[in-house]
Design an enzyme around this catalytic site. Structure first.
Site, PDB file in Angstrom:
ATOM      1  N   TYR A  26      -3.501 -11.333   6.240  1.00 53.75           N
ATOM      2  CA  TYR A  26      -3.423 -12.760   5.931  1.00 53.75           C
ATOM      3  C   TYR A  26      -4.216 -13.651   6.876  1.00 53.75           C
ATOM      4  CZ  TYR A  26       0.387 -10.965   3.102  1.00 53.75           C
ATOM      5  OH  TYR A  26       1.131 -10.247   2.199  1.00 53.75           O
ATOM      6  N   ASN A  77       0.712 -20.937  -4.229  1.00 60.31           N
ATOM      7  CA  ASN A  77       0.700 -19.567  -3.722  1.00 60.31           C
ATOM      8  C   ASN A  77       2.147 -19.100  -3.826  1.00 60.31           C
ATOM      9  OD1 ASN A  77       0.765 -17.164  -2.337  1.00 60.31           O
ATOM     10  ND2 ASN A  77      -0.650 -17.835  -0.742  1.00 60.31           N
ATOM     11  N   ASP A  90       8.369 -19.939 -16.159  1.00 57.69           N
ATOM     12  CA  ASP A  90       8.974 -20.819 -17.156  1.00 57.69           C
ATOM     13  C   ASP A  90       8.968 -22.274 -16.703  1.00 57.69           C
ATOM     14  OD1 ASP A  90       9.401 -18.643 -18.795  1.00 57.69           O
ATOM     15  OD2 ASP A  90      11.560 -18.521 -18.404  1.00 57.69           O
ATOM     16  N   HIS A 103      -3.907 -16.721  -3.707  1.00 57.99           N
ATOM     17  CA  HIS A 103      -3.426 -15.657  -2.815  1.00 57.99           C
ATOM     18  C   HIS A 103      -4.434 -15.482  -1.693  1.00 57.99           C
ATOM     19  CE1 HIS A 103      -0.256 -14.523  -5.549  1.00 57.99           C
ATOM     20  NE2 HIS A 103      -1.134 -14.629  -6.527  1.00 57.99           N
ATOM     21  N   LEU A 104      -3.945 -15.384  -0.480  1.00 62.28           N
ATOM     22  CA  LEU A 104      -4.815 -15.183   0.677  1.00 62.28           C
ATOM     23  C   LEU A 104      -5.503 -13.828   0.627  1.00 62.28           C
ATOM     24  CD1 LEU A 104      -2.264 -16.632   3.176  1.00 62.28           C
ATOM     25  CD2 LEU A 104      -4.568 -17.535   2.893  1.00 62.28           C
ATOM     26  N   SER A 105      -4.739 -12.799   0.309  1.00 59.44           N
ATOM     27  CA  SER A 105      -5.281 -11.438   0.268  1.00 59.44           C
ATOM     28  C   SER A 105      -5.689 -11.089  -1.161  1.00 59.44           C
ATOM     29  CB  SER A 105      -4.244 -10.430   0.774  1.00 59.44           C
ATOM     30  OG  SER A 105      -3.152 -10.347  -0.126  1.00 59.44           O
ATOM     31  N   ARG A 114       1.879  -5.113  -6.565  1.00 57.37           N
ATOM     32  CA  ARG A 114       1.308  -6.451  -6.374  1.00 57.37           C
ATOM     33  C   ARG A 114       0.220  -6.774  -7.407  1.00 57.37           C
ATOM     34  NH1 ARG A 114       3.258  -8.339  -1.481  1.00 57.37           N
ATOM     35  NH2 ARG A 114       3.724  -6.718   0.050  1.00 57.37           N
TER      36      ARG A 114
END
Length: 150
Positions: A26, A77, A90, A103-105, A114
């Site tokens: 991260y 995020n 929803d 997303h950082l990664s 994931r």
């Protein structure tokens, strides 16, 4: 005009630990650093910007509900909720506010669990794997989309 736009940034669980949590995945940038940079960028773009980080799913959902009618775009995020939260999906669909998933990664280069997102197919776009810069790209894209749609 951009000054009429309100952009909300939401960050999910464990992102309050950025800078010290698994820096190999991260990075070393803290969430406070990311938010500060975005506040500066938003001011330069002449847009209203607000931010919330929560480890609690219901807090994020309540914030999304409260955004209805006063927020033009959401940057989110969702962190681990990406892979588990139908409720978050929803809520985003219910308020019909366009959003970008961040997303950082690179989640696709990580563990198989994931790889699935409950949000990406209903998002305007997904930015992943670009570290903290992904947030800046998301904000720029949101403002550009809002500016060209009005």
């Amino acid at each position: 005009m951009a000054e009429n736009f309100h952009i909300l940034l939401l960050n999910g669980p464990n992102l309050n630990l950025l800078g010290t949590r698994e820096p190999d995945k991260y990075g070393n940038t803290t969430l406070a650093d990311i938010v500060s940079e975005l506040e500066t960028q938003a001011q330069a773009l002449n847009v209203k910007f607000s931010h919330l980080q929560s480890n609690a799913e219901h807090v994020l959902i309540d914030t999304i509900h409260q955004a209805r009618g006063n927020t033009d775009f959401i940057l989110i995020n969702p962190a681990a909720f990406t892979h588990t939260s139908v409720a978050l999906r929803d809520a985003l669909l219910a308020v019909a506010i366009p959003f970008i998933e961040i997303h950082l990664s690179n989640v696709h280069a990580r563990e198989p669990f994931r790889h699935h997102s409950y949000l990406s197919d209903v998002a305007v776009g997904v930015i992943c794997g670009l570290g903290a810069d992904g947030y800046q790209y998301a904000l720029q894209t949101a403002v550009k989309r809002l500016s060209t749609s009005n």
